[in-house]
Design a protein around this motif. Sequence first.
Motif, mmCIF file in Angstrom:
data_model
loop_
_atom_site.group_PDB
_atom_site.id
_atom_site.type_symbol
_atom_site.label_atom_id
_atom_site.label_comp_id
_atom_site.label_asym_id
_atom_site.label_seq_id
_atom_site.Cartn_x
_atom_site.Cartn_y
_atom_site.Cartn_z
ATOM 1 N N GLY A 211 0.819 -1.202 0.000
ATOM 2 C CA GLY A 211 0.000 0.000 0.000
ATOM 3 C C GLY A 211 0.853 1.253 0.000
ATOM 4 N N TYR A 212 0.185 2.419 -0.094
ATOM 5 C CA TYR A 212 0.901 3.702 -0.120
ATOM 6 C C TYR A 212 0.108 4.749 0.666
ATOM 7 C CZ TYR A 212 4.121 2.021 -3.716
ATOM 8 O OH TYR A 212 5.089 1.326 -4.402
ATOM 9 N N LYS A 213 0.862 5.665 1.274
ATOM 10 C CA LYS A 213 0.283 6.801 1.985
ATOM 11 C C LYS A 213 0.839 8.086 1.389
ATOM 12 C CE LYS A 213 -0.248 6.696 6.436
ATOM 13 N NZ LYS A 213 0.014 6.587 7.890
ATOM 14 N N LEU A 214 -0.056 9.053 1.169
ATOM 15 C CA LEU A 214 0.344 10.348 0.619
ATOM 16 C C LEU A 214 0.192 11.400 1.712
ATOM 17 C CD1 LEU A 214 1.222 12.095 -1.801
ATOM 18 C CD2 LEU A 214 -1.209 12.345 -2.390
ATOM 19 N N HIS A 215 1.331 11.902 2.226
ATOM 20 C CA HIS A 215 1.344 12.912 3.290
ATOM 21 C C HIS A 215 0.486 12.480 4.482
ATOM 22 C CE1 HIS A 215 3.581 15.817 0.909
ATOM 23 N NE2 HIS A 215 2.716 15.649 -0.084
ATOM 24 N N GLY A 216 0.671 11.216 4.883
ATOM 25 C CA GLY A 216 -0.032 10.706 6.037
ATOM 26 C C GLY A 216 -1.432 10.203 5.779
ATOM 27 N N ARG A 217 -1.957 10.420 4.600
ATOM 28 C CA ARG A 217 -3.295 9.938 4.247
ATOM 29 C C ARG A 217 -3.154 8.683 3.395
ATOM 30 N NH1 ARG A 217 -7.230 13.915 1.013
ATOM 31 N NH2 ARG A 217 -7.119 15.038 3.020
ATOM 32 N N THR A 218 -3.907 7.644 3.767
ATOM 33 C CA THR A 218 -3.820 6.383 3.032
ATOM 34 C C THR A 218 -4.349 6.562 1.621
ATOM 35 O OG1 THR A 218 -4.096 5.119 5.079
ATOM 36 C CG2 THR A 218 -4.517 3.969 3.004
ATOM 37 N N LEU A 219 -3.454 6.400 0.659
ATOM 38 C CA LEU A 219 -3.850 6.520 -0.742
ATOM 39 C C LEU A 219 -4.346 5.187 -1.282
ATOM 40 C CD1 LEU A 219 -3.941 8.368 -3.237
ATOM 41 C CD2 LEU A 219 -1.604 7.632 -3.748
ATOM 42 N N ARG A 220 -3.669 4.122 -0.858
ATOM 43 C CA ARG A 220 -4.099 2.773 -1.228
ATOM 44 C C ARG A 220 -3.739 1.830 -0.096
ATOM 45 N NH1 ARG A 220 -1.341 -0.262 -6.211
ATOM 46 N NH2 ARG A 220 0.159 -0.844 -4.596
ATOM 47 N N PRO A 221 -4.727 1.155 0.507
ATOM 48 C CA PRO A 221 -4.407 0.247 1.610
ATOM 49 C C PRO A 221 -3.659 -0.986 1.108
ATOM 50 C CG PRO A 221 -6.711 0.057 1.020
ATOM 51 C CD PRO A 221 -6.163 1.184 0.198
ATOM 52 N N ALA A 222 -2.822 -1.525 1.957
ATOM 53 C CA ALA A 222 -2.096 -2.752 1.615
ATOM 54 C C ALA A 222 -3.032 -3.945 1.728
ATOM 55 C CB ALA A 222 -0.898 -2.917 2.539
ATOM 56 N N LEU A 223 -2.987 -4.829 0.734
ATOM 57 C CA LEU A 223 -3.813 -6.034 0.736
ATOM 58 C C LEU A 223 -3.031 -7.120 1.458
ATOM 59 C CD1 LEU A 223 -5.107 -5.917 -2.960
ATOM 60 C CD2 LEU A 223 -6.114 -4.906 -0.899
ATOM 61 N N VAL A 224 -3.549 -7.573 2.591
ATOM 62 C CA VAL A 224 -2.776 -8.433 3.467
ATOM 63 C C VAL A 224 -3.601 -9.651 3.920
ATOM 64 C CG1 VAL A 224 -1.404 -6.497 4.298
ATOM 65 C CG2 VAL A 224 -3.476 -7.164 5.520
ATOM 66 N N GLY A 225 -2.837 -10.650 4.439
ATOM 67 C CA GLY A 225 -3.428 -11.780 5.144
ATOM 68 C C GLY A 225 -3.126 -11.641 6.624
ATOM 69 N N VAL A 226 -4.127 -11.853 7.463
ATOM 70 C CA VAL A 226 -3.987 -11.585 8.894
ATOM 71 C C VAL A 226 -3.985 -12.907 9.652
ATOM 72 C CG1 VAL A 226 -4.944 -10.327 10.859
ATOM 73 C CG2 VAL A 226 -5.189 -9.394 8.559
ATOM 74 N N VAL A 227 -3.122 -12.933 10.693
ATOM 75 C CA VAL A 227 -3.040 -14.117 11.537
ATOM 76 C C VAL A 227 -4.244 -14.146 12.487
ATOM 77 C CG1 VAL A 227 -1.656 -15.324 13.260
ATOM 78 C CG2 VAL A 227 -0.532 -14.032 11.403
ATOM 79 N N LYS A 228 -4.852 -15.312 12.577
ATOM 80 C CA LYS A 228 -5.942 -15.467 13.535
ATOM 81 C C LYS A 228 -5.550 -16.513 14.569
ATOM 82 C CE LYS A 228 -8.672 -19.085 11.260
ATOM 83 N NZ LYS A 228 -10.006 -19.437 10.765
ATOM 84 N N GLY A 229 -6.284 -16.493 15.664
ATOM 85 C CA GLY A 229 -5.979 -17.427 16.734
ATOM 86 C C GLY A 229 -6.296 -18.841 16.339
ATOM 87 N N ALA A 230 -5.556 -19.793 16.916
ATOM 88 C CA ALA A 230 -5.761 -21.220 16.604
ATOM 89 C C ALA A 230 -7.124 -21.670 17.130
ATOM 90 C CB ALA A 230 -4.637 -22.038 17.201
#
Length: 230
Positions: A211-230
């Motif tokens: 993803g990218y941020k322009l002057h502190g504002r999110t321009l494009r969020p990063a597409l991610v996979g998140v860890v969840k609890g077992a």
Amino acid sequence: MPSTCAVLARVAVMAARCVSLLRRSLPALALSLRPAPRLLCTAAKQKNDGQSLEEDAGLSEQKADPPSTEKTLLEEKAKLEEQLKEATEKYKRALADTENLRQRTQKLVEEAKLYGIQAFCKDLLEVADVLEKATQSVPKEEISEGNPHLKNLYEGLVMTEVQIQKVFTKHGLLRLDPVGAKFDPYEHEALFHTPVEGKEPGTVALVNKVGYKLHGRTLRPALVGVVKGA
């Protein structure tokens, strides 16, 4: 019969007596006709009293007029003070509105300077993604002196990618590669959740697209996979 001379003499004597009587009676008649001093004093007093009453009435009217005039002036003063107060309040409100408008306009101008290149940056992000995929698709074992053409091409792509990131940084566009970071919904977009051993739940396990941020504002969020609890 008496003679004419004797008659005339008698007439003269009687006329003299009448004149003498008149002379004696005139002073008494004058005194009787003269007004008494007490009456004169009473008349003068009445006249003076009348003048005094008129003067007192005039003074009372003069004394009565100033309070009425003063009351009118006080009312006019109160009206003018009220009008001045309203005008002052309107001026202060107008001044405050003008200042707020100036601040909003200044903020809009500053934001326009900062984020005016937002659309252009979004288009350049696609170019940066293509360069990143191109460099990642080249096998590391193929980059050797035995294959100089591929090596030169790969090094050129890497240099281009590095240069474009420098340009992004210069204009306030920062890259987001949050592997291992805590998931932030304002900067990241979760594509999936999966349990990962040794990883804390709620952290980013995989970045599918940076993803990218322009002057502190999110321009494009990063597409991610998140860890969840077992």
